[in-house]
Design a protein around this motif. Sequence first.
Motif, PDB file in Angstrom:
ATOM      1  N   ASP A 149       0.864  -1.183   0.000  1.00 53.96           N
ATOM      2  CA  ASP A 149       0.000   0.000   0.000  1.00 53.96           C
ATOM      3  C   ASP A 149       0.905   1.239   0.000  1.00 53.96           C
ATOM      4  N   VAL A 150       1.264   1.698  -1.192  1.00 55.44           N
ATOM      5  CA  VAL A 150       2.255   2.761  -1.355  1.00 55.44           C
ATOM      6  C   VAL A 150       1.818   4.046  -0.659  1.00 55.44           C
ATOM      7  N   ALA A 151       0.567   4.453  -0.858  1.00 54.98           N
ATOM      8  CA  ALA A 151       0.085   5.705  -0.269  1.00 54.98           C
ATOM      9  C   ALA A 151       0.153   5.664   1.250  1.00 54.98           C
ATOM     10  N   HIS A 152      -0.262   4.551   1.830  1.00 56.91           N
ATOM     11  CA  HIS A 152      -0.253   4.414   3.292  1.00 56.91           C
ATOM     12  C   HIS A 152       1.174   4.454   3.833  1.00 56.91           C
ATOM     13  N   ILE A 153       2.082   3.728   3.192  1.00 59.57           N
ATOM     14  CA  ILE A 153       3.474   3.677   3.648  1.00 59.57           C
ATOM     15  C   ILE A 153       4.100   5.057   3.577  1.00 59.57           C
ATOM     16  N   LYS A 154       3.833   5.795   2.500  1.00 61.92           N
ATOM     17  CA  LYS A 154       4.392   7.138   2.360  1.00 61.92           C
ATOM     18  C   LYS A 154       3.899   8.069   3.464  1.00 61.92           C
ATOM     19  N   ILE A 155       2.623   8.016   3.749  1.00 63.46           N
ATOM     20  CA  ILE A 155       2.046   8.902   4.769  1.00 63.46           C
ATOM     21  C   ILE A 155       2.614   8.579   6.143  1.00 63.46           C
ATOM     22  N   VAL A 156       2.734   7.287   6.457  1.00 67.36           N
ATOM     23  CA  VAL A 156       3.301   6.895   7.750  1.00 67.36           C
ATOM     24  C   VAL A 156       4.754   7.344   7.856  1.00 67.36           C
TER      25      VAL A 156
END
Length: 365
Positions: A226-233
């Motif tokens: 989950d690229v978007a989730h990993i980036k935000i975290v």
Amino acid sequence: MNRTNSNIDASKKVFLTRNHILTIISCIAAVVLIVIADKFFDHFTLRVFNLCAIYIVLSLSLNLLNGFTGLFSLGHAGFMAIGAYICALLTMSPAQKQVNFYLQPIVPWLANVQIPFIPALLLAGIVTSLFALLIGVPVLRLHDDYLAIATLGFAEIIRVVITNIQTITNGALGLKGLPKYSTTYVVWSFAVLSILFMIALIHSAYGRSLKAIRDNEIAAQAMGIDVAHIKIVSFTISGFMAGIGGALLGHLMQTIDPKMFVLTLTYNILLIVVLGGNGSITGSVIASIVVTVFMEVLRFLDGPLNLIFIHTNGLPGLRMVVFSLLLMIVVIYRQRGLMGTSEFSWDTLAKIGMFPRRKHNERIQ
């Protein structure tokens, strides 16, 4: 064959034991150095020594984004400003606030608030991470230069807002007389915690996801990450660490104002990350110490010089010119930085002969 394999396994255990012993000795030596520095260094040298620890925290926070996640962010000065002001306002006594806010009084709900340093520091990091989360959700849809410009704009917005909310931040006058809570033991404890946290993070499944996104975002997404989730975290964690670093810096300097958190501050941290190596924890630690020390060692260049062929009455800024030239040489001949993406290991030192090791035929007999 079984006897040979058992001897090789025994040899590995010997090397693991050696590495553990060397690590313990190094940790003890580091603790002794910190104790000696706190007791015997003069005020100026001790401040530079403690600045090294704070820049380790800040460079690791930026390296988490730029080096390990592949996000080019220039907004760290804004995160540092948020953390510094929140921690300062929570730790200053009512009397100190009254002295600072002489043009316009501070808002009533902050006038009498004072809490211990560690809770204030953690709260500053948490609030900064919430700002990072709010900014990251829309901004992380961008890539490369567009992301850098967006985060740069965020940092400038934060600085302008801080300058203009006089009744909360004291505006351009800043906050002076902060309690000196950033002692040697405090800043180096947080530096060590940051290093240990980054090591644990990067060697976890989450860290492998970060590297996958950095190397090829499309392939990482195809693998089910989950690229978007990993980036935000990652952006949120980086904001938390930057907020902690900004708060430590403010309580070390004992004064903060909006001019401290200009773009140059972010560039200094980015410089450390690039010099040490994008994606290297060891590189960030080494570069933080080298850059901080050299910035002070070269300070004599700004004053009058009376060398053999050079005589000047003082050239302010010459230090930065010489320092920039040295960095250019390093970057030209070592484009990946001092460490690249490599990390320190005792086995690497053994390979280059830093300390003796057994010969191969002695290990397997």
